[in-house]
Enzyme design. Structure first.
Site, mmCIF file in Angstrom:
data_model
loop_
_atom_site.group_PDB
_atom_site.id
_atom_site.type_symbol
_atom_site.label_atom_id
_atom_site.label_comp_id
_atom_site.label_asym_id
_atom_site.label_seq_id
_atom_site.Cartn_x
_atom_site.Cartn_y
_atom_site.Cartn_z
ATOM 1 N N GLY A 137 0.814 -1.203 0.000
ATOM 2 C CA GLY A 137 0.000 0.000 0.000
ATOM 3 C C GLY A 137 0.847 1.252 0.000
ATOM 4 C CG ASN A 138 0.458 3.994 -2.534
ATOM 5 O OD1 ASN A 138 1.525 3.463 -2.831
ATOM 6 N ND2 ASN A 138 -0.570 4.068 -3.370
ATOM 7 N N GLY A 139 1.714 4.910 1.828
ATOM 8 C CA GLY A 139 1.631 5.670 3.058
ATOM 9 C C GLY A 139 1.626 7.153 2.763
ATOM 10 C CD GLN A 140 0.702 12.141 6.286
ATOM 11 O OE1 GLN A 140 0.652 11.436 7.277
ATOM 12 N NE2 GLN A 140 0.438 13.439 6.321
ATOM 13 C CE LYS A 177 5.430 4.606 7.828
ATOM 14 N NZ LYS A 177 4.869 4.930 9.164
ATOM 15 C CG ASP A 219 -3.038 8.262 13.589
ATOM 16 O OD1 ASP A 219 -4.246 8.556 13.510
ATOM 17 O OD2 ASP A 219 -2.329 8.049 12.592
#
Length: 532
Positions: free
Chosen positions: A269-272, A290, A383
């Site tokens: 997936g894509n992170g920030q 990551k 978070d």
């Protein structure tokens, strides 16, 4: 009185407050016994006359003066220790007060549960008892009617006997005799049937012996105890078996690996600030990687703060750091891989096909357990939401993504004004005042409970983040979820609301939430019937 030589020739008389007087004899100290390490007056010397070293204080004073500074430093250190103990006492008193409030709420909750359960049992008993009584009354009425009918038939037959025997013809008597024989058989059969029909005269109450034992306990139903630590390394009890060996903590720089030590296999997936990949570490261990692809948005130093924090956190419900790569770009954080990915996606894919309410409650308990550990390490996550919980095999869950997490020295953490946060999961005091604490994480946990029971539905559906925070501050709370794959029990929703108390101090502790969800079926017995 003793005379202290100052830098000037004059002497200053100093009040020793009785420290230079022998308590036993009221005379001034003049000697020091090295054998007994005692100060002596002239009368004490008599008892020490056989000692080998009995020196006049005036002859040893210069030697002892050199030790005064060392003693002073030792006393200053002891003073610092007492300051620390005073602070510890105040903190302990505060924690005792908080724990008292917690157990007061818990006892009140238990009392309400007992009263409610007894009232429900009472209503159920009276309903069943009334139904049984009505059923038996109907049987009695049926029996009464049947016997009355038989009695009337017998009276009719007996009244005919006199007329037939006196006035009837031979033929009539013969017919009457045959008819009476058949009637007699029927009447005997009816009476025998009534004779075997048993009826009740009393309604009784029975209950299991466990209830009797429970009632006999009286005020001993609930016991209160103190968890006290002592000098034995803070142990609350004697160890019966050796402690498990803990893997020694390695220095952060020793976690550095080469680029070829990890093989990237599949993009997850894509992170920030970058991507997350599944990979193999040294061709043996499954890992998640990551990456930092946009250092312009986040400095490498800030990116690695997450890894350094993860390096300090070691718990079975916290995603564990394995290695880092910092010498070349892109920078990598390498952590353990959980095969089922983010909890939010996992819930949405399942849609209630395999996940039951019991599994949801167990997941909630696991997450609370991880948060209890973070609280013990003075770590605020900031978070906490389903997107940042990872799922392994057999519905095991672990807390992940420590990008916003901070170790706090005080009870709260004041975040910079430019800090971003997931507003729908953020407590009011954090949204308006940038004030984060363990209790603000409890608020986020309540929203996470909503995500769990709705199988990944976004909280506050149809509302924008800014509208949410202002409405929440005015008292709005999400209603009890309905229409989902699994019904939301009332006790579950009640604990969501407890997490959303306006005042942080009123919210439950994670230790309480862990215990509640780990024992959900016991805690809510009589309130909830599981739906599979």
């Amino acid at each position: 009185m003793v005379i202290i030589q100052e830098s000037e020739p004059s002497h200053v008389a100093l009040d020793m407050k009785g420290m230079d007087i022998c308590n036993d004899h009221g005379k001034a100290f003049e000697f020091f016994c090295e054998d007994h390490l005692k100060l002596c007056c002239t009368i004490c010397v008599i008892t020490h006359r056989r000692c080998d070293e009995l020196d006049e204080i005036s002859t040893i004073s210069s030697r002892k003066l050199a030790e005064l500074d060392t003693l002073k430093q030792c006393l200053l250190k002891l003073e610092a220790d007492t300051d620390a103990y005073v602070i510890e006492c105040k903190q302990s008193e505060k924690q005792l007060t908080e724990s008292f409030r917690d157990i007061s709420k818990e006892v009140e909750y238990l009392g309400d549960r007992c009263i409610k359960q007894i009232e429900e049992a009472k209503r159920s008993f009276m309903t069943k008892a009334n139904a049984l009584k009505n059923e038996e009354v109907n049987r009695l009425n049926d029996k009464h009617a049947a016997n009355t009918k038989v009695k009337d038939e017998i009276n009719d037959i007996l009244s005919m006997f006199s007329a037939i025997s006196k006035q009837g013809t031979f033929q009539q008597k013969c017919i009457f005799s045959k008819q009476i024989e058949e009637k007699y058989k029927t009447i005997v059969s009816d009476i025998n049937e009534q004779r075997t029909m048993h009826v009740s005269k009393k309604v009784t109450l029975s209950y299991p012996k466990e209830l009797s034992s429970f009632l006999e306990m009286g005020e001993n139903i609930v016991k209160v105890k103190l968890e006290r630590t002592d000098a034995a390394n803070g142990l609350c009890c004697k160890l019966e078996v050796p402690c498990p060996e803990i893997r020694p903590m390695v220095q952060f720089r020793e976690l550095e690996v080469e680029r070829n030590a990890v093989k990237l296999i599949k993009k997850l997936g894509n992170g920030q600030f970058g991507d997350v990949w599944a990979g193999k570490w040294r061709n043996t261990v499954d890992v998640a990687v990551k990456t930092l692809l946009m250092p312009g948005l986040l400095t490498p130093e800030a990116f690695l703060e997450e890894a350094k924090l993860m390096h300090l956190l070691r718990h079975q419900k916290i995603v564990q750091l394995i290695a880092v790569r910092t010498t070349t770009e892109p920078i990598w954080i390498i952590r353990e891989l959980l095969v089922n990915g983010a909890l939010k996606d996992y819930l949405r894919k399942d849609e209630g096909r395999t996940i039951t309410f019991n599994i949801i409650a167990d997941m909630a308990g696991q997450i609370a357990e991880g948060m209890v550990y973070l609280g013990s390490e003075n770590c605020v996550h900031r978070d906490l939401r389903a997107h940042n919980i990872l799922v392994g095999e057999h519905h095991e869950v672990k807390i992940a993504d420590f990008s916003f997490a901070r170790i706090i020295q005080e009870d709260i953490y004041i975040a910079p004004d430019n800090d971003r946060c997931a507003i729908k999961w953020t407590a009011p005091e954090a949204a308006f005042d940038n004030t984060f604490s363990i209790k603000s994480d409890v608020w986020s946990y309540g929203v996470l409970l909503y995500e769990l029971i709705t199988f990944g539905r976004d909280p506050y559906p149809g509302m924008k983040g800014r509208d949410v925070i202002f409405r929440v501050d005015k008292g709005f709370r999400m209603p009890r979820p309905t229409g989902g794959p699994v019904a939301c029990p009332e006790p579950y929703y009640e604990h969501m609301l407890k997490c959303w108390k306006q005042w942080p101090e009123a919210r439950p502790t994670f230790a309480y939430l862990q215990d509640f969800f780990n024992n959900f079926m016991v805690s809510t017995e009589g309130k909830y019937k599981p739906i599979d």
